[in-house]
Design a protein around this motif. Structure first.
Motif, PDB file in Angstrom:
ATOM      1  N   ILE A  26       0.855  -1.185   0.000  1.00  0.00           N
ATOM      2  CA  ILE A  26       0.000   0.000   0.000  1.00  0.00           C
ATOM      3  C   ILE A  26       0.889   1.232   0.000  1.00  0.00           C
ATOM      4  CG2 ILE A  26      -1.832   1.241   1.208  1.00  0.00           C
ATOM      5  CD1 ILE A  26      -2.537  -1.433   2.578  1.00  0.00           C
TER       6      ILE A  26
ATOM      7  N   GLU B 227       1.547   0.173 -10.572  1.00  0.00           N
ATOM      8  CA  GLU B 227       0.173   0.299 -11.045  1.00  0.00           C
ATOM      9  C   GLU B 227      -0.702  -0.812 -10.481  1.00  0.00           C
ATOM     10  OE1 GLU B 227      -2.406   0.594 -15.224  1.00  0.00           O
ATOM     11  OE2 GLU B 227      -0.231   0.276 -15.275  1.00  0.00           O
TER      12      GLU B 227
ATOM     13  N   ASP C   3      -1.430  -0.295  -6.683  1.00  0.00           N
ATOM     14  CA  ASP C   3      -2.451   0.720  -6.456  1.00  0.00           C
ATOM     15  C   ASP C   3      -3.841   0.184  -6.783  1.00  0.00           C
ATOM     16  OD1 ASP C   3      -0.489   2.461  -5.681  1.00  0.00           O
ATOM     17  OD2 ASP C   3      -0.488   3.631  -7.531  1.00  0.00           O
ATOM     18  N   ASP C   4      -3.948  -0.560  -7.877  1.00  0.00           N
ATOM     19  CA  ASP C   4      -5.239  -1.156  -8.234  1.00  0.00           C
ATOM     20  C   ASP C   4      -5.706  -2.123  -7.148  1.00  0.00           C
ATOM     21  OD1 ASP C   4      -5.426   0.239 -10.594  1.00  0.00           O
ATOM     22  OD2 ASP C   4      -4.742  -1.419 -11.860  1.00  0.00           O
TER      23      ASP C   4
ATOM     24  N   ARG D 136      -7.076  -0.460  -3.802  1.00  0.00           N
ATOM     25  CA  ARG D 136      -8.272   0.382  -3.799  1.00  0.00           C
ATOM     26  C   ARG D 136      -9.404  -0.318  -3.058  1.00  0.00           C
ATOM     27  NH1 ARG D 136      -6.395   1.731  -9.126  1.00  0.00           N
ATOM     28  NH2 ARG D 136      -5.796   3.935  -9.180  1.00  0.00           N
ATOM     29  N   GLY D 137      -9.880   0.335  -2.005  1.00  0.00           N
ATOM     30  CA  GLY D 137     -10.976  -0.255  -1.239  1.00  0.00           C
ATOM     31  C   GLY D 137     -10.568  -1.464  -0.435  1.00  0.00           C
TER      32      GLY D 137
END
Length: 262
Positions: free
Chosen positions: A4, A248, A251-252, A255-256
């Motif tokens: 993260i 990338e 980060d994907d 998310r959440g």
């Protein structure tokens, strides 16, 4: 392993604290593994905030330090016992009598080794560590497991790398005063924890983070052992994440992310 990346050191500390809190057991007093150094300070401040607003309670917790210098008395201001009293016990309310630190005061190698074995036994007697907080050295060490440490090592005596002693000299009057040896939890001991939360901030940690997260599993980068743990969370700021090649995707994936489910 979850990676993260937060925008700033302050937001990284907040995310890392959430990961620690989410890993604490329900219905029992927590057992924390405690790292020293500058990286976890913001995390401990966030845990203190959680205590203040009733989201956490460490008043009956136990804490186990990652390491301790050999040859410093427990009362020395730069012994890790005293550092953790100042930076953890007095900050989050963990009782001093619940703080456990490896014994680096043995007069002989046999005494130091016996103390190291007793330390692993004490962790086991406490039911194991629920959440182990970690930093990372510029050479990839965790605890004082320097490069070439066995990936299955237990708590033991280690010589500090020259780079580690130079990095730690800022806490002493001179580099010559930095102890040459330590007692450290081994990588195998660290891996026994039910959750690992590593926090790293700053450009100086970027190469070590890249090797730990994306390099091969290797004793040359002891922190790469986190790749082998089923519940490891690595929290970085932008500077510490600078060398990551798969940013990338991280980060994907983040998310959440429900931290209590990872």
């Amino acid at each position: 392993m979850e990676i993260i990346v937060a925008p700033t050191p302050e937001s990284a500390a907040s995310v890392a604290a959430q990961a620690v809190l989410a890993g604490l057991p329900a219905g029992k007093d927590p057992v924390l593994g405690l790292a020293t150094g500058s990286s976890p300070l913001g995390l401990y401040a966030e845990l203190a905030a959680a205590v203040a607003d009733g989201r956490a309670d460490f008043s009956a917790a136990k804490g186990f330090a990652l390491d301790e210098y050999v040859g410093l008395p427990a009362t020395h201001p730069e012994s890790y016992r005293q550092v953790l009293v100042r930076e953890v016990c007095e900050v989050i309310g963990l009782p001093v009598d619940g703080l456990n630190v490896p014994d680096g005061t043995g007069a002989t190698l046999a005494e130091l080794e016996a103390g190291a074995a007793a330390y692993d036994a004490a962790i086991a007697a406490a039911g194991g560590i629920d959440v182990q907080i970690l930093g990372i050295g510029a050479n990839g060490h965790v605890g004082f497991n320097e490069p070439a440490s066995s990936l299955s090592s237990r708590t033991r005596v280690k010589r500090l790398a020259a780079r580690t002693r130079r990095d730690n000299a800022r806490f002493f009057a001179s580099e010559s005063e930095v102890p040459t040896h330590c007692i450290t939890q081994g990588l195998g001991t660290v891996m026994d924890a039910r959750r690992l939360v590593l926090i790293a901030t700053g450009e100086a940690k970027a190469n070590a983070v890249g090797a730990a997260v994306e390099g091969p599993l290797s004793a040359s980068c002891p922190a790469s052992i986190l790749q082998w743990h089923a519940n490891a969370i690595v929290v970085l700021d932008e500077a510490a994440a600078a060398s990551l090649q798969n940013r990338e995707y991280y980060d994907d994936a983040a998310r959440g992310l429900p931290l209590n489910a990872v």
